[in-house]
Scaffold this motif. Structure first.
Motif, PDB file in Angstrom:
ATOM      1  N   GLY A 164     -11.291   9.109  -4.697  1.00  0.00           N
ATOM      2  CA  GLY A 164     -12.085   8.789  -3.675  1.00  0.00           C
ATOM      3  C   GLY A 164     -11.671   7.856  -2.797  1.00  0.00           C
ATOM      4  O   GLY A 164     -10.379   7.638  -2.679  1.00  0.00           O
ATOM      5  N   ARG A 165     -12.634   7.419  -1.627  1.00  0.00           N
ATOM      6  CA  ARG A 165     -12.141   6.906  -0.609  1.00  0.00           C
ATOM      7  C   ARG A 165     -12.012   5.118  -1.046  1.00  0.00           C
ATOM      8  O   ARG A 165     -11.468   4.547  -0.200  1.00  0.00           O
TER       9      ARG A 165
ATOM     10  N   PHE B 226       0.672  -1.111  -0.050  1.00  0.00           N
ATOM     11  CA  PHE B 226       0.144   0.150   0.094  1.00  0.00           C
ATOM     12  C   PHE B 226       0.815   1.220   0.085  1.00  0.00           C
ATOM     13  O   PHE B 226       0.525   2.069  -0.685  1.00  0.00           O
ATOM     14  N   TYR B 227       1.788   1.367   0.805  1.00  0.00           N
ATOM     15  CA  TYR B 227       2.755   2.369   0.791  1.00  0.00           C
ATOM     16  C   TYR B 227       3.460   2.682  -0.499  1.00  0.00           C
ATOM     17  O   TYR B 227       3.506   3.757  -0.821  1.00  0.00           O
TER      18      TYR B 227
ATOM     19  N   ARG C   2      -4.377  11.608   1.649  1.00  0.00           N
ATOM     20  CA  ARG C   2      -5.173  12.789   1.041  1.00  0.00           C
ATOM     21  C   ARG C   2      -5.431  12.938  -0.308  1.00  0.00           C
ATOM     22  O   ARG C   2      -6.309  13.197  -0.890  1.00  0.00           O
ATOM     23  N   ALA C   3      -4.208  12.927  -0.689  1.00  0.00           N
ATOM     24  CA  ALA C   3      -3.878  13.153  -2.306  1.00  0.00           C
ATOM     25  C   ALA C   3      -4.680  12.108  -2.972  1.00  0.00           C
ATOM     26  O   ALA C   3      -5.366  12.332  -4.100  1.00  0.00           O
ATOM     27  N   LEU C   4      -4.528  10.855  -2.724  1.00  0.00           N
ATOM     28  CA  LEU C   4      -5.433   9.780  -3.357  1.00  0.00           C
ATOM     29  C   LEU C   4      -6.703   9.779  -3.336  1.00  0.00           C
ATOM     30  O   LEU C   4      -7.493   9.694  -4.381  1.00  0.00           O
TER      31      LEU C   4
ATOM     32  N   PRO D 228       2.702   7.121  -6.000  1.00  0.00           N
ATOM     33  CA  PRO D 228       2.725   8.183  -7.064  1.00  0.00           C
ATOM     34  C   PRO D 228       2.016   9.622  -6.178  1.00  0.00           C
ATOM     35  O   PRO D 228       2.122  10.729  -6.842  1.00  0.00           O
ATOM     36  N   TRP D 229       1.408   9.240  -5.089  1.00  0.00           N
ATOM     37  CA  TRP D 229       0.874  10.360  -4.352  1.00  0.00           C
ATOM     38  C   TRP D 229       1.587  10.999  -3.365  1.00  0.00           C
ATOM     39  O   TRP D 229       1.008  11.993  -2.823  1.00  0.00           O
TER      40      TRP D 229
END
Length: 257
Positions: A216-217, A152-153, A209-211, A159-160
């Motif tokens: 969206g969530r 995930f990281y 936050r950027a993603l 890219p975010w």
């Protein structure tokens, strides 16, 4: 004269979560820094966030001034009688000359105008004062969830992340540090967290936050579901660890001690 850079605010929107879920720094770090300082009358913690380092410093220093450029972070900071919180840039502390025994910047040096910041440190430092740039990189999670967090990281959020994040991952080794550098011990933050605490911490990341803003969530919720499946009993605590990277020096001396 160089104009000040605009304050890059990646954290005000998540200040409450930052206060609730960001980990505290270990007592061994505080003791190391206090022992390096010429006295323990006053410490300045720049980019203090909600007080994760400021409050522990108050256990060894008579006075801690904690500054952050984000008013939201200061508004959510943990109250402590030995800590004076101020909304201020690290490059312009407002403190008098030669008044500080220790200056710290924890997980925030990569956002600063370092040339201006170092000039401010030289102005406010007492003779022999210590300066510490402190960072912690990618967390290490115990057991089966570890590869999911790593994926995930790096892959989902990669890219975010802001470009400055690479300095954290490098332990600030590529940042200029024109002071007499001292050797630092191997230290780490280590906590025992249930699933909800880890998810709360991950949700404070600027890349999340950027993603979210772009897609969206859903990607974050998908990761949370996968992590829950790997975790098992969500109330079961697992060890979460962040190795610390320190660049510590004495102000007013250049070269190796």
């Amino acid at each position: 004269m160089t104009e000040p850079r605009a304050f890059k605010d990646h954290f005000s929107a998540a200040a409450a979560g930052y206060a609730a879920h960001r980990p505290r720094y270990p007592a061994a770090l505080i003791d190391h820094l206090a022992d390096l300082a010429p006295a323990t009358a006053c410490a300045l913690d720049c980019g203090c966030g909600t007080g994760q380092l400021s409050v522990p410093l108050a256990g060894r220093f008579a006075r801690v001034v904690a500054t952050d450029a984000s008013a939201a972070q200061i508004a959510n900071a943990e109250p402590h009688p030995g800590v004076e919180y101020r909304v201020a840039l690290a490059e312009d502390s407002g403190l008098p000359p030669a008044s500080v025994d220790l200056v710290t910047v924890a997980q925030a040096a990569h956002w600063l105008d370092l040339e201006r910041f170092y000039a401010e440190v030289r102005r406010i430092a007492r003779p022999g004062a210590a300066l510490a740039l402190i960072s912690y990189g990618v967390l290490q999670v115990e057991g089966a969830p570890a590869p999911l967090v790593e994926q995930f990281y790096y892959r989902v959020l990669g890219p975010w992340w802001p470009a400055e994040r690479r300095h954290v991952e490098e332990g600030y080794r590529s940042l200029p540090f024109p002071f007499a550098e001292c050797r630092a011990p191997a230290l780490a933050i280590e906590v025992q967290w249930p699933l909800a605490e880890l998810l709360g911490y991950i949700d404070t990341w600027s890349a999340v936050r950027a993603l979210e803003k772009a897609r969206g969530r859903a990607p974050v919720e998908r990761f949370a579901a996968e992590l829950a499946a790997a975790w098992g009993d969500p109330g079961m605590p697992r060890t979460v660890r962040w190795p610390l990277a320190l660049r510590v020096g004495r102000v007013g001396r250049v070269g190796t001690p």
